[in-house]
Design a protein around this motif. Sequence first.
Motif, PDB file in Angstrom:
ATOM      1  N   LYS A  96      -7.645  36.787 -20.963  1.00 30.11           N
ATOM      2  CA  LYS A  96      -6.306  37.124 -21.428  1.00 30.11           C
ATOM      3  C   LYS A  96      -6.253  37.333 -22.938  1.00 30.11           C
ATOM      4  O   LYS A  96      -5.313  37.934 -23.449  1.00 30.11           O
ATOM      5  N   MET A  97      -7.249  36.824 -23.646  1.00 31.43           N
ATOM      6  CA  MET A  97      -7.266  36.954 -25.104  1.00 31.43           C
ATOM      7  C   MET A  97      -8.270  38.022 -25.530  1.00 31.43           C
ATOM      8  O   MET A  97      -9.468  37.883 -25.306  1.00 31.43           O
ATOM      9  N   ASN A  98      -7.760  39.109 -26.109  1.00 31.98           N
ATOM     10  CA  ASN A  98      -8.627  40.120 -26.718  1.00 31.98           C
ATOM     11  C   ASN A  98      -8.371  40.110 -28.217  1.00 31.98           C
ATOM     12  O   ASN A  98      -7.277  40.422 -28.674  1.00 31.98           O
ATOM     13  N   ILE A  99      -9.381  39.727 -28.983  1.00 32.64           N
ATOM     14  CA  ILE A  99      -9.257  39.619 -30.436  1.00 32.64           C
ATOM     15  C   ILE A  99     -10.127  40.693 -31.058  1.00 32.64           C
ATOM     16  O   ILE A  99     -11.341  40.721 -30.830  1.00 32.64           O
ATOM     17  N   ASP A 100      -9.503  41.572 -31.824  1.00 32.47           N
ATOM     18  CA  ASP A 100     -10.216  42.707 -32.401  1.00 32.47           C
ATOM     19  C   ASP A 100     -10.303  42.543 -33.914  1.00 32.47           C
ATOM     20  O   ASP A 100      -9.285  42.579 -34.608  1.00 32.47           O
ATOM     21  N   ALA A 160      -7.042  38.364 -37.009  1.00 32.13           N
ATOM     22  CA  ALA A 160      -8.036  38.051 -35.973  1.00 32.13           C
ATOM     23  C   ALA A 160      -8.354  36.562 -35.962  1.00 32.13           C
ATOM     24  O   ALA A 160      -8.471  35.941 -34.891  1.00 32.13           O
ATOM     25  N   LEU A 161      -8.492  35.974 -37.155  1.00 34.92           N
ATOM     26  CA  LEU A 161      -8.802  34.539 -37.228  1.00 34.92           C
ATOM     27  C   LEU A 161      -7.635  33.701 -36.726  1.00 34.92           C
ATOM     28  O   LEU A 161      -7.846  32.658 -36.084  1.00 34.92           O
ATOM     29  N   MET A 162      -6.414  34.149 -36.989  1.00 34.80           N
ATOM     30  CA  MET A 162      -5.239  33.430 -36.479  1.00 34.80           C
ATOM     31  C   MET A 162      -5.205  33.494 -34.949  1.00 34.80           C
ATOM     32  O   MET A 162      -4.918  32.492 -34.277  1.00 34.80           O
ATOM     33  N   ALA A 163      -5.519  34.675 -34.410  1.00 36.23           N
ATOM     34  CA  ALA A 163      -5.552  34.824 -32.950  1.00 36.23           C
ATOM     35  C   ALA A 163      -6.653  33.951 -32.347  1.00 36.23           C
ATOM     36  O   ALA A 163      -6.483  33.369 -31.267  1.00 36.23           O
ATOM     37  N   LEU A 164      -7.783  33.847 -33.042  1.00 38.97           N
ATOM     38  CA  LEU A 164      -8.876  33.005 -32.564  1.00 38.97           C
ATOM     39  C   LEU A 164      -8.428  31.551 -32.498  1.00 38.97           C
ATOM     40  O   LEU A 164      -8.667  30.865 -31.489  1.00 38.97           O
ATOM     41  N   GLU A 165      -7.783  31.069 -33.559  1.00 41.25           N
ATOM     42  CA  GLU A 165      -7.313  29.682 -33.569  1.00 41.25           C
ATOM     43  C   GLU A 165      -6.298  29.453 -32.460  1.00 41.25           C
ATOM     44  O   GLU A 165      -6.319  28.414 -31.785  1.00 41.25           O
ATOM     45  N   PHE A 166      -5.419  30.407 -32.253  1.00 42.22           N
ATOM     46  CA  PHE A 166      -4.427  30.285 -31.190  1.00 42.22           C
ATOM     47  C   PHE A 166      -5.106  30.209 -29.823  1.00 42.22           C
ATOM     48  O   PHE A 166      -4.756  29.369 -28.983  1.00 42.22           O
ATOM     49  N   GLY A 167      -6.093  31.084 -29.608  1.00 43.51           N
ATOM     50  CA  GLY A 167      -6.788  31.101 -28.325  1.00 43.51           C
ATOM     51  C   GLY A 167      -7.551  29.828 -28.048  1.00 43.51           C
ATOM     52  O   GLY A 167      -7.649  29.383 -26.896  1.00 43.51           O
ATOM     53  N   LEU A 168      -8.102  29.212 -29.095  1.00 42.05           N
ATOM     54  CA  LEU A 168      -8.867  27.979 -28.903  1.00 42.05           C
ATOM     55  C   LEU A 168      -7.975  26.818 -28.467  1.00 42.05           C
ATOM     56  O   LEU A 168      -8.450  25.856 -27.863  1.00 42.05           O
ATOM     57  N   GLN A 169      -6.697  26.902 -28.794  1.00 45.85           N
ATOM     58  CA  GLN A 169      -5.777  25.822 -28.411  1.00 45.85           C
ATOM     59  C   GLN A 169      -5.278  25.961 -26.983  1.00 45.85           C
ATOM     60  O   GLN A 169      -4.686  25.028 -26.438  1.00 45.85           O
ATOM     61  N   LEU A 170      -5.498  27.123 -26.368  1.00 43.02           N
ATOM     62  CA  LEU A 170      -5.030  27.359 -24.997  1.00 43.02           C
ATOM     63  C   LEU A 170      -6.092  26.911 -24.008  1.00 43.02           C
ATOM     64  O   LEU A 170      -7.166  27.495 -23.940  1.00 43.02           O
ATOM     65  N   GLY A 171      -5.789  25.874 -23.274  1.00 42.41           N
ATOM     66  CA  GLY A 171      -6.766  25.347 -22.337  1.00 42.41           C
ATOM     67  C   GLY A 171      -6.553  25.778 -20.903  1.00 42.41           C
ATOM     68  O   GLY A 171      -7.359  25.442 -20.029  1.00 42.41           O
ATOM     69  N   ALA A 172      -5.492  26.511 -20.620  1.00 41.04           N
ATOM     70  CA  ALA A 172      -5.207  26.922 -19.247  1.00 41.04           C
ATOM     71  C   ALA A 172      -6.241  27.922 -18.758  1.00 41.04           C
ATOM     72  O   ALA A 172      -6.882  28.625 -19.541  1.00 41.04           O
ATOM     73  N   ARG A 173      -6.401  27.980 -17.438  1.00 38.47           N
ATOM     74  CA  ARG A 173      -7.365  28.902 -16.844  1.00 38.47           C
ATOM     75  C   ARG A 173      -6.977  30.344 -17.165  1.00 38.47           C
ATOM     76  O   ARG A 173      -5.812  30.710 -17.193  1.00 38.47           O
ATOM     77  N   GLY A 174      -7.983  31.161 -17.401  1.00 35.44           N
ATOM     78  CA  GLY A 174      -7.756  32.571 -17.673  1.00 35.44           C
ATOM     79  C   GLY A 174      -7.709  32.913 -19.149  1.00 35.44           C
ATOM     80  O   GLY A 174      -7.796  34.086 -19.502  1.00 35.44           O
ATOM     81  N   TYR A 175      -7.578  31.899 -20.019  1.00 42.91           N
ATOM     82  CA  TYR A 175      -7.499  32.187 -21.450  1.00 42.91           C
ATOM     83  C   TYR A 175      -8.881  32.179 -22.090  1.00 42.91           C
ATOM     84  O   TYR A 175      -9.110  31.550 -23.119  1.00 42.91           O
ATOM     85  N   ASN A 176      -9.774  32.905 -21.435  1.00 47.15           N
ATOM     86  CA  ASN A 176     -11.071  33.178 -22.052  1.00 47.15           C
ATOM     87  C   ASN A 176     -10.889  34.316 -23.048  1.00 47.15           C
ATOM     88  O   ASN A 176      -9.882  35.031 -23.022  1.00 47.15           O
ATOM     89  N   MET A 177     -11.860  34.497 -23.936  1.00 45.27           N
ATOM     90  CA  MET A 177     -11.690  35.448 -25.031  1.00 45.27           C
ATOM     91  C   MET A 177     -12.749  36.541 -24.992  1.00 45.27           C
ATOM     92  O   MET A 177     -13.910  36.277 -24.690  1.00 45.27           O
ATOM     93  N   TYR A 178     -12.309  37.728 -25.348  1.00 41.97           N
ATOM     94  CA  TYR A 178     -13.221  38.836 -25.644  1.00 41.97           C
ATOM     95  C   TYR A 178     -12.958  39.220 -27.089  1.00 41.97           C
ATOM     96  O   TYR A 178     -11.858  39.643 -27.445  1.00 41.97           O
ATOM     97  N   ILE A 179     -13.978  39.062 -27.936  1.00 47.40           N
ATOM     98  CA  ILE A 179     -13.836  39.330 -29.363  1.00 47.40           C
ATOM     99  C   ILE A 179     -14.663  40.558 -29.709  1.00 47.40           C
ATOM    100  O   ILE A 179     -15.861  40.613 -29.428  1.00 47.40           O
TER     101      ILE A 179
END
Length: 793
Positions: free
Chosen positions: A449-453, A41-60
Amino acid sequence: MKNNLELRREDLKISYLNTGFNFKTTDEIQPDESIIDQDNALMALEFGLQLGARGYNMYISGVDQKTIYEYVKARLEKQAGEKAVPQDICYIYNFKNPSTPRVIRMQPGDSIRFKEDMKEFRQFLIDGLGAKLDSVEAERKRQHLIDKLDSKKEQILEELKSYAKEQGFIVKLTQEGLGFIPLDKEENPISMEQYELLDQTTKQEIEENIDRLSEMAEQVLADIRDVEKEYSQYMNDISETIVLNEVGYFIKHLKEVYGKYEVIKEYLDEILQDILEDISIFSDSQSAENQEIKSIFPWLGSNKVGERIGHYDINILVDNSQLQGAPVVTARDLSFARLVGKIKVDTELTLNRVDFNNISAGLLHEANGGYLLLYVNDLLDYPGSFEVLRRTLKTGEVNVESLAISNITTSLGMLPPPVPVDFKVILIGDYEVYRVLCDTDATFKDLFKMNIDFKDTIDGDKTSLLRFASQIKAFCNKEHLPDVSYEGVLVLAEYSHRLAESQEKMSANIQPVTDLVREASVFSKDLITKEHIVKARRVKTLFKETLQKNIEEKYAKNIYLLDVGGKKIGQVNGLAVYDVGDFMFGKPVRITATTYRGKSGVADIEGAVGLSGSIHSKGVQIITGFLGNYFAQDYPLSLCGKICFEQSYGGIDGDSASSAELYAILSSLSQVPIRQGVAVTGSINQYGQIQPVGGVNDKIEGFYRICKQKGLTGKQGVIIPKQNQKDLVLDEEVIEAVEQGRFHIYAISSFKEGIEILTGVPAAQVEERVACKLKAYSGEGQNKPIRIKKKVK
């Protein structure tokens, strides 16, 4: 009754709790606020934070939302500090369309300086410009022009008077204009009486002369008006010169300071033109007159100077001058107005006045260029809030909307233009809510686009335990609580295992554990020990035991009928769980079954009256499938069976009682009685295999309490699925009762093992009786051989 299915004390304990660590209290270990055993989950979080394109908001999603929230916030703040500070967002007056202010963006800090400079400029218009316009020098110039104008007007009139006198008339000024009176030979005005005595020829000659003189008078008046206009412009030129000199100095200075903003230079030119269009309102005498009128008749509105210079203010929506990087915006109040901002309305009697300076920013403005971290449940608590966030993410714009205005008043509308924004949203919530949002909103997955569980449980090994202790140390430091002893840490770890319902896993939710530490600190000011934690847990449970005690009293008084001894046909004790908020407890329930010849199969009475959930109904259908598959290979299954949860008047659901229901059916068919001192939990499949269930610890303890209340005989116990053996984290009292042989826990994997424990009869004998009964029901007779599956894996 001892057999190889019965669990021993060591099966009910967490093995590593007896191993030693090299610390006596948490004072000897380093605090750690990190999240344990959530590497993916933490790896996915770090990956998601590096994505700046539109739509890459996160649901954790995760069970410990508070800890996740705090961790993500700290991580965002660290990353935000490395990003550029976004521009300030401001509104300025729109001279071309006053109802739609203009949006400008400025470098951080420039907006504050510009607002202060404009404040100084407005103060000059109030205090300085009027004085300059009414200065002695300006008045002298104006008086000089007035004198020249009077002289010019007099000169024009004198020419008319001279010509009129030559014609025998004098000029008289009246309210209606210029009049002419004829003169006699001695150049005295002729009276009306004298005029009436004149002959007709003379009268006619006088009237003709007056007509000619009147035409000349009209021309003279036109000339005077032209002169007045000319000199009026001269008067305006004096004021304009003062404005251009005094105001122009300020405008020029502001243009030099803010020259990089073309929109501001244009705005400053519009301000100068606005002042020149009506210079008179800035006169001290005019301002004083307006103030006097305002004091007498307040409903007439503010003075013109104040109203005019209000247009020259700067409304800073977002001031980022104090930021060291990108913003990280968090909030719990997520009402519609808090998200998008609002427009305040100043009400004066029956007039609602809307000013662009009364527009305030919302969270969506403040998050521009950065991050917006929210609890999804907070967002869903306010109608319309999720929709406005979704719309903003889709369009990239925020629309400020005014508050509702009463329909009995007049509203001066304000339509602020949308403000472009760009930010990343991180929502913290339950996975179930995520699924609902995905199912109900077709665009949700595109926007998030990012769902981190985050896992609900973590490994319960020694490494995790040490990190668990470090988390407790960090919490004690944060809240200035005493340290926790080594034995206290082990008790807290056991509590975490109980929350996870696993001997191998701990709960990923640290919040109940830290709550218990906080509550245990009430009993100790120096060191929190095992005894303090146990006491706090018992006290905490006392607050929530009212319903449990009420139910147990009803068993004691036989209001709820339940046998914990003897044997009964078609009757078995099942185990249910009551969930009251964060408090769960087990409640035994009597399950009865009746069987007879028929075609309908097995049915539950609860389902027939609408008190059964779909999962429970599915479990009952599985029983019919098992009976047909196991017993009725050579003849049709002709059976009517009714299953009932006795004295149950609310809805039930789940399939954890399906094995108990099967045993009641088999007992009814075989007429072999069931031991009432043994309760059952576990679901069953169509092949007779026992499957795991939830809430096993609460179910066992619930039945134990009733048996203890009615009297432990040493023959009572529970049957649980084999898979649930690793989920046992039981109360020490129950463990001691098992060790002493006063209570028994059996772990089984097939229905055969369960029926033998419950009846004390070999499974093959029960099966043979059941097969005979079902064959008889089918009408096939007694002479054909009975084929029964002999082995269930």
